[in-house]
Design a protein around this motif. Structure first.
Motif, PDB file in Angstrom:
ATOM      1  N   THR A 164       2.018   4.074  -3.433  1.00  0.00           N
ATOM      2  CA  THR A 164       1.792   5.519  -3.421  1.00  0.00           C
ATOM      3  C   THR A 164       2.960   6.294  -4.013  1.00  0.00           C
ATOM      4  O   THR A 164       2.780   7.438  -4.454  1.00  0.00           O
ATOM      5  CB  THR A 164       1.557   6.024  -1.983  1.00  0.00           C
TER       6      THR A 164
ATOM      7  N   LEU B 157      -3.464   7.082   1.187  1.00  0.00           N
ATOM      8  CA  LEU B 157      -2.934   5.722   1.122  1.00  0.00           C
ATOM      9  C   LEU B 157      -1.732   5.555   2.045  1.00  0.00           C
ATOM     10  O   LEU B 157      -1.586   4.542   2.726  1.00  0.00           O
ATOM     11  CB  LEU B 157      -2.529   5.377  -0.314  1.00  0.00           C
ATOM     12  N   VAL B 158      -0.854   6.561   2.055  1.00  0.00           N
ATOM     13  CA  VAL B 158       0.315   6.500   2.938  1.00  0.00           C
ATOM     14  C   VAL B 158      -0.129   6.436   4.388  1.00  0.00           C
ATOM     15  O   VAL B 158       0.360   5.610   5.183  1.00  0.00           O
ATOM     16  CB  VAL B 158       1.233   7.720   2.714  1.00  0.00           C
TER      17      VAL B 158
ATOM     18  N   SER C 255      -3.679   9.727  -2.769  1.00  0.00           N
ATOM     19  CA  SER C 255      -2.397   9.028  -2.632  1.00  0.00           C
ATOM     20  C   SER C 255      -1.797   9.231  -1.243  1.00  0.00           C
ATOM     21  O   SER C 255      -1.258   8.301  -0.638  1.00  0.00           O
ATOM     22  CB  SER C 255      -1.426   9.522  -3.708  1.00  0.00           C
TER      23      SER C 255
ATOM     24  N   THR D 195       0.831  -1.199   0.000  1.00  0.00           N
ATOM     25  CA  THR D 195       0.000   0.000   0.000  1.00  0.00           C
ATOM     26  C   THR D 195       0.866   1.248   0.000  1.00  0.00           C
ATOM     27  O   THR D 195       0.564   2.228  -0.693  1.00  0.00           O
ATOM     28  CB  THR D 195      -0.925   0.008   1.231  1.00  0.00           C
TER      29      THR D 195
ATOM     30  N   TYR E 212       2.216   6.546  -7.616  1.00  0.00           N
ATOM     31  CA  TYR E 212       0.983   7.324  -7.724  1.00  0.00           C
ATOM     32  C   TYR E 212       1.257   8.817  -7.524  1.00  0.00           C
ATOM     33  O   TYR E 212       0.802   9.667  -8.299  1.00  0.00           O
ATOM     34  CB  TYR E 212      -0.032   6.865  -6.675  1.00  0.00           C
ATOM     35  N   LEU E 213       2.005   9.138  -6.472  1.00  0.00           N
ATOM     36  CA  LEU E 213       2.313  10.539  -6.184  1.00  0.00           C
ATOM     37  C   LEU E 213       3.194  11.149  -7.265  1.00  0.00           C
ATOM     38  O   LEU E 213       2.994  12.302  -7.669  1.00  0.00           O
ATOM     39  CB  LEU E 213       2.990  10.657  -4.822  1.00  0.00           C
TER      40      LEU E 213
END
Length: 470
Positions: A387, A431-432, A428, A383, A390-391
């Motif tokens: 990110t 998510l972190v 995102s 997970t 994604y980021l």
């Protein structure tokens, strides 16, 4: 199984030049290139998002009450925003590699490498997680959990079957993905739609069962649900194998993400309404309990177990391809070892082989180490690592929007895309936060290990280029 030795190294003229991302396929790819149309690309997205988690999610979020449906809604908005960002980026640069290509084009080699490295970790750790989870469903049909090594062998077989489909070429990958996606939706839709006819509001339980604040309950439920939306980037990562990628990738990403979200929401709502809340909280097979409540009998466990196996096999099939695509793109640019750039029948076979071996080793470690918490932390690591690309991809979109490079300025579209990118960035970051401290700690260690790999690869590139001109 030694595969890499059977694949000849690519000739220099077989590279796809970054200067023409929408050019024809490389000669070495032949007739196997660009096999995925809109249906297969959409199935790839939906199949990778909807893995085995859907069969456990209702029970996982039941302790928070029906407020978890609100968390689903918030996450869906973020996931669709991220899907729109990937669609816009793929229209700009439709090459294989997804977040890696976008990050490298905007910020340079190091950012591209971090995106590729983090995404690669995400894929093969996720493959190991899916295989181990699939064994639990297989045990409902065939007792395999009685002995640790029997379960381990079953998990390895579940991993290698999709890998063999990948070795056969993208034509077979697409066929398996399309068939498995169609087959697994039959039982899911049975519960998601059929359950509405057996819906009983008395089964829902309290709105906020946790007893805490509403915002806290939504955040806590979202932390469990976050992993379920990984995979929205699937079509973008495989853009080089998609027909008319500038148009198809964006449409497949949005349609696939929205379709997966609809199945999640309807399925969870139906289970909430057919299984009593106090029973659902302790359920280990919520969809089986829902089918039994709808039709009676005990055959629901078998049906759902079979559906879960089909779902996970299709998910593994798609993730195995994605796990090889990003290293392939990075290897062509000299940021990963050159062996990862070897392709056969449209599939980077070296990447597939290395990925399945690493996932297999992690699976064996899981069964020999004993405590399940070690593996659970590794799953949460995915997970966090997801990110990173994604980021970086979202940041690349913001970079293009602010700089205005390559596009005419359209103020209304600029504002719209900017808002979407901001929502995707917030998603995102969420998510972190949802991954937890332990997962972030472990994920950072994985990333730092990648920095050392980048240092070696950068040094080799510099040496190959020769001394710089004075």
């Amino acid at each position: 199984m030694h595969v890499t030795g059977t694949v000849p190294p690519p000739a220099p003229d077989q590279r796809e030049t970054p200067a023409a991302p929408d050019s024809a396929p490389a000669p070495g790819d032949g007739r196997h290139a660009r096999r995925f149309g809109l249906p297969v690309a959409t199935a790839l997205v939906m199949g990778n998002i909807i893995g085995g988690g859907i069969f456990l999610l209702p029970a996982s979020v039941a302790p928070f009450g029906t407020i978890s449906l609100l968390a689903f809604g918030v996450l869906t908005v973020g996931a669709v925003a991220l899907a729109l960002v990937f669609g816009r980026l793929a229209a700009r640069d439709p090459r294989t590699g997804g977040p890696y290509v976008y990050a490298r084009e905007a910020f340079g080699d190091f950012a591209g490498f971090l995106a590729a490295w983090a995404y690669w970790i995400t894929t093969w750790v996720s493959n190991a997680a899916l295989a181990v989870a699939a064994v639990g469903y297989l045990d409902v049909l065939i007792p395999v959990n009685d002995h640790r090594w029997t379960a381990c062998l079953a998990a390895l077989v579940i991993q290698w079957l999709p890998a063999l489909a990948n070795f056969a070429g993208t034509r077979y990958v697409g066929a398996v993905q399309l068939v498995s996606t169609v087959l697994k939706f039959a039982p899911l839709l049975l519960v998601a739609v059929g359950g509405l006819f057996f819906f009983d509001a008395d089964n829902l339980g309290p709105f906020n069962a946790s007893g805490g604040s509403g915002i806290g309950a939504v955040s806590a439920a979202a932390a469990i649900l976050l992993f379920s939306y990984l995979g929205v980037e699937s079509a973008a990562v495989s853009a080089g194998e998609v027909k008319d990628p500038r148009r198809t990738v964006g449409r497949a990403t949005v349609i696939g993400t929205a379709g997966a979200a609809l199945v999640y929401l309807l399925g969870t709502l139906s289970v909430f309404g057919t299984v009593a809340h106090d029973r659902l909280v302790d359920s280990t097979a919520p969809f089986s309990d829902a089918v039994n409540a709808m039709f009676g009998g005990a055959w629901g466990g078998w049906a759902v177990a079979l559906a879960a196996l089909v779902s996970m096999t299709g998910c593994l099939n798609g993730w195995t391809l994605l796990s090889a695509q990003t290293p392939y793109a990075a290897a062509k640019d000299g940021l990963f070892p050159a062996a990862f750039a070897r392709r056969r029948r449209g599939v980077p076979t070296t990447g597939v082989a290395v990925t399945v071996v690493l996932a297999s080793l992690l699976t064996v470690y899981n069964y020999t180490s004993g405590p399940a918490k070690v593996f659970e932390v590794l799953v949460l690591v995915t997970t966090f690592t997801a990110t990173v690309p994604y980021l970086l991809a979202t940041a690349a979109q913001l970079f293009h929007l602010v700089s205005g490079q390559g596009e005419r300025v359209d103020r209304s579209r600029l504002v719209r895309d900017g808002v979407i990118a901001a929502v995707a960035a917030g998603f995102s970051l969420w998510l972190v936060a949802g991954a937890g401290y332990a997962a972030v700690y472990q994920g950072v260690l994985f990333l730092f290990a990648g920095v050392l790999v980048y240092a070696v690869m950068a040094a080799r590139r510099r040496r190959a280029e020769g001394p710089a001109a004075p």
